[in-house]
Each structure stands twice: as structure tokens, then as C-alpha cells.
Enzyme design. Structure first.
Site, mmCIF file in Angstrom:
data_model
loop_
_atom_site.group_PDB
_atom_site.id
_atom_site.type_symbol
_atom_site.label_atom_id
_atom_site.label_comp_id
_atom_site.label_asym_id
_atom_site.label_seq_id
_atom_site.Cartn_x
_atom_site.Cartn_y
_atom_site.Cartn_z
ATOM 1 N N ASP A 1 -2.296 6.781 6.119
ATOM 2 C CA ASP A 1 -3.235 5.627 5.737
ATOM 3 C C ASP A 1 -3.805 4.759 6.782
ATOM 4 O O ASP A 1 -2.971 3.671 6.852
ATOM 5 C CB ASP A 1 -2.741 5.187 4.379
ATOM 6 N N TRP B 1 0.893 -1.230 -0.037
ATOM 7 C CA TRP B 1 -0.008 -0.049 -0.096
ATOM 8 C C TRP B 1 0.904 1.398 0.103
ATOM 9 O O TRP B 1 0.467 2.052 -0.786
ATOM 10 C CB TRP B 1 -1.159 -0.004 0.930
ATOM 11 N N LYS C 1 -12.659 -1.776 5.763
ATOM 12 C CA LYS C 1 -12.067 -2.918 6.678
ATOM 13 C C LYS C 1 -12.478 -2.681 8.177
ATOM 14 O O LYS C 1 -13.046 -3.564 8.704
ATOM 15 C CB LYS C 1 -10.556 -2.640 6.542
HETATM 16 C C1 LIG Z 1 -7.488 -1.673 1.304
HETATM 17 C C2 LIG Z 1 -6.400 -0.651 1.495
HETATM 18 C C3 LIG Z 1 -6.278 0.428 0.569
HETATM 19 C C4 LIG Z 1 -7.202 0.609 -0.607
HETATM 20 O O1 LIG Z 1 -8.568 1.004 -0.310
HETATM 21 P P1 LIG Z 1 -9.451 1.262 -1.609
HETATM 22 O O2 LIG Z 1 -10.653 1.777 -0.543
HETATM 23 O O3 LIG Z 1 -9.719 -0.222 -2.249
HETATM 24 O O4 LIG Z 1 -8.968 2.130 -2.509
HETATM 25 C C5 LIG Z 1 -5.434 1.373 0.651
HETATM 26 N N1 LIG Z 1 -4.386 1.179 1.864
HETATM 27 C C6 LIG Z 1 -4.470 0.502 2.930
HETATM 28 C C7 LIG Z 1 -3.652 0.612 3.956
HETATM 29 C C8 LIG Z 1 -5.587 -0.544 2.438
HETATM 30 O O5 LIG Z 1 -5.540 -1.623 3.467
#
Ligand SMILES: *Cc1c(COP(=O)(O)O)cnc(C)c1O
Length: 357
Positions: A172, A102, A196
Site C-alpha cells: 500500500d 492503515w 497524497k
Molecule cells: C490515505 C491512505 C489510505 C486510504 O486511502 P483512501 O483513498 O481514502 O481509501 C490507505 N492507506 C494509506 C497508507 C493511506 O495513507
């Protein structure tokens, strides 16, 4: 009806109570005579849902007043571009920490707009440990420093918040938001896809300190411009109403459970149980270094690959779902987000034990 023990990384398991409430309110939200799916986003019904979602989040995370809360669309992936577009200011260089897939995606997207200084990389340990802070090469003139507190795919999690002096820290938190208390004031911006740990896919959270915005001088597409969304209370365009509604219910569930302090204890207990099994059962081994292991995404492998079919059949047979590692890395990954009950973790541990009998 039997529900799976769902260890999927995202979209991920939601609290059963939340799904039941959404089901009960599906045809008629609180006497409105409408489903949330059918409402005008400008009506008083949806406005109250959006307001409650924000209030719940502010309460749970103790978000200071000088931070704005946005519920957007486009996932965390859209933010990878929005961040440099909104935060670069007069400065065309940004700092990034590379701890996994990521982080790399965030770096690749940002590098379209600015020069990237990778302050530290986990590449040297094949992304199994967080680079020690002492060696970070922070640029004092960087527009911001971006990092990924929890690498969902590798199963790595920071145990510290990087010190950046006056450089805005951008995080993030897609896979560990609301998993434990944090001090929001240490961050310039926090963002997360909801699917998540906070709700369903379709809602993307941005928490941003207002004074770091408005310095870019760049022409930003409206949909990626935080100031546009702030000025319209996240209603510049039609919000993903149902995703915000289910997020609101999930945040309410978390509040009723006692908040992030309470969930942290449960999350620690779940992670300890599972890692303990991985460490003591000779048939398994963990992927990440112990001190940098994620409390949300537990990555592990078999020590003897010839047991793969037997193990896979065993966990599938008892109703475990979503245990395969990310397609890019293989192995196994148990995602044990807030909504994963401790007793489901116990079910997984029992299959792992059984394999060793
Ligand atoms: C799942 C995830 C993403 C991507 O998220 P989307 O909503 O699919 O764009 C980005 N960063 C992390 C840490 C993730 O777990």
C-alpha cells in the site's frame, strides 16, 4: 490570492503548475472545445489522457511489461477487500505486517475473506518503529504478504523491501508512491490512492503482475475484479476522468522535474531539514524511531504541552495549514509529499525556531 503552506496529509498540496494548467485548460482542453469534466471517456480526447497517464507512470516507475496499470475508484480502502478477493487463489491464508492504522484497516477488511497471519507487529513499540525483518514469521504457504511501506498517520517508513521468496509482495504505497526509485519487479502488486503523492482524490492506482491473477476460483464483484478492469483498460465503468487527468498532469510535472531520482534528493533534503530542527530544538521531539522515520509524514510533539496554544497560533498566523496530527494520535504531522516545496518546509522550521527564542 495567497496560498497556504499546506502540510495536509491528504488530499494534499498539488504542484502549483499543475493547478494552473488545469485552470487554463478548464473550459477548453487542448482545442477540443470541451472541459475534461464534460468529455466522453470513450472519446479520443480522454483516451489520450488515460494513455498518457499510464505512459508517464510506466516511465517514471520503470514498470515492466508483465505488469498491468489500472486507474480505478474507491480509494486504497476498496483495495483492502479487492486484494484478498483477487489474490487468495486456492489458499485461504495471507500474511500481513502490522505497522499502524492503515495496516490494521487492511487486516480488518481482509480478515472477512481469509485467515490472517500477522508476521510482525509494531504494537510492542506503540507503532514507533518497524519490526526488524529477522523476527518475521512468514508463512511459506501464504497467498501473499501485505505491508504498508509508509504509515501516513504514525509517520513510519520502511527502509527496506521485505524478502518473501516466491510469495507475492503487496504494498500500500498510498503515501509514498513516486517519492523515490523502487524496483517494481520485487512486488506482486502496488496500489495507492492518488490524493497524497500522485494527484487528486478520486483516482486509485493499481499496478499488478499479471501472472498472480486468475487463480482465485472465487466469485468477485466485477468492480473489484482486476481482470475485469484489465480487460476493459480501466473503462469497465466510467472512470474518474478529471482525477485521472490531474494525475496525468502531476506525473508530467514529475517527469519534467527529472523523475523519481530527482525528487528523492529533494524529499531527502526536506526531511533532513525538518527532522534536524525537531532533534535540535528542545521544544520538540519526534514520534518515530530515527531509522524508521517517514520521509513523507513527519510526526512530532511539543516537549512542553503548555506551549500548544502559542505554537498553534504562530503557525496559523503565517499561513501554515494542516499541521495537526491525525485525530486518533494527536501531536503534529507535517506531510511533505513531492509537491511540497523546500521553501515551505523552511517556513515551518522558522516558526519552530521562533518559538524557542
Ligand atoms: C490515505 C491512505 C489510505 C486510504 O486511502 P483512501 O483513498 O481514502 O481509501 C490507505 N492507506 C494509506 C497508507 C493511506 O495513507
Amino acid at each position: 490570492m495567497t496560498r497556504k503552506y499546506n502540510f495536509s496529509a491528504g488530499p494534499a498540496t498539488l504542484p502549483k503548475e499543475v493547478l494552473e494548467t488545469a485552470q487554463a485548460e478548464m473550459l477548453d482542453w487542448q482545442g477540443s472545445g470541451m472541459s475534461v469534466l464534460e468529455m466522453s471517456h470513450r472519446g479520443k480526447e480522454y483516451t489520450s489522457i488515460a494513455t498518457t497517464a499510464e505512459a508517464n507512470l510506466r516511465d517514471l516507475m520503470s514498470i515492466p511489461d508483465n505488469y498491468k496499470v489500472l486507474f480505478l475508484q474507491g480509494g486504497a480502502s476498496s483495495q483492502f477487500a479487492a486484494i484478498p478477493l483477487n489474490l487468495l487463489g486456492g489458499n485461504d491464508s495471507a500474511d500481513y505486517v502490522n505497522t499502524g492504522i492503515w495496516s490494521k484497516k487492511a487486516i480488518a477488511e481482509a480478515s472477512r475473506y481469509c485467515s490472517i497471519n500477522v508476521v510482525a507487529t509494531a504494537e510492542t513499540t506503540d507503532f514507533t518503529s518497524i519490526p526488524p525483518y529477522e523476527g518475521w514469521d512468514i508463512n511459506p504457504d501464504a497467498a501473499y504478504l501485505h505491508y504498508t511501506p509508509n504509515e501516513t498517520i504514525g509517520g513510519l517508513e520502511f527502509s527496506f523491501v521485505p524478502e518473501t521468496n516466491d510469495i507475492p509482495l503487496v504494498a500500500d504505497m498510498s503515501s509514498n508512491i513516486l517519492s523515490r526509485p523502487i524496483d517494481v519487479s520485487k512486488y506482486g502488486m502496488i496500489y495507492a490512492g492518488a490524493q497524497k503523492n500522485m494527484g487528486p482524490a478520486g483516482a486509485t492506482l493499481v499496478v499488478v503482475k499479471e501472472d498472480i491473477l486468475g487463480k482465485t476460483g472465487k466469485d468477485i464483484p466485477s468492480m473489484l475484479d482486476y481482470q475485469v478492469h484489465i480487460s476493459k483498460d480501466s473503462m469497465f465503468n466510467t472512470p474518474s476522468v478529471f482525477a485521472v487527468y490531474v494525475s496525468m498532469l502531476t506525473l508530467q510535472w514529475l517527469k519534467d522535474l527529472g523523475g523519481v531520482g530527482a525528487i528523492e534528493k529533494i524529499n531527502n533534503a526536506k526531511a533532513e531539514l525538518l527532522y534536524n530542527e525537531i532533534d535540535t530544538n528542545p521544544l520538540f521531539k519526534g514520534v518515530a524511531e530515527k531509522e524508521d522515520r517517514s520521509h513523507m509524514n513527519v510526526t512530532f510533539t511539543l516537549t512542553n504541552e503548555s506551549l500548544k496554544n502559542k505554537f498553534d497560533e504562530a503557525w496559523k498566523a503565517i499561513g501554515v495549514n494542516g499541521l495537526n496530527g491525525h485525530r486518533s494520535v494527536g501531536g503534529y504531522r507535517a506531510s511533505i509529499y513531492n509537491a511540497m516545496p523546500l521553501k515551505s518546509v523552511q517556513v515551518l522550521i522558522d516558526v519552530m525556531r521562533e518559538l524557542n527564542n
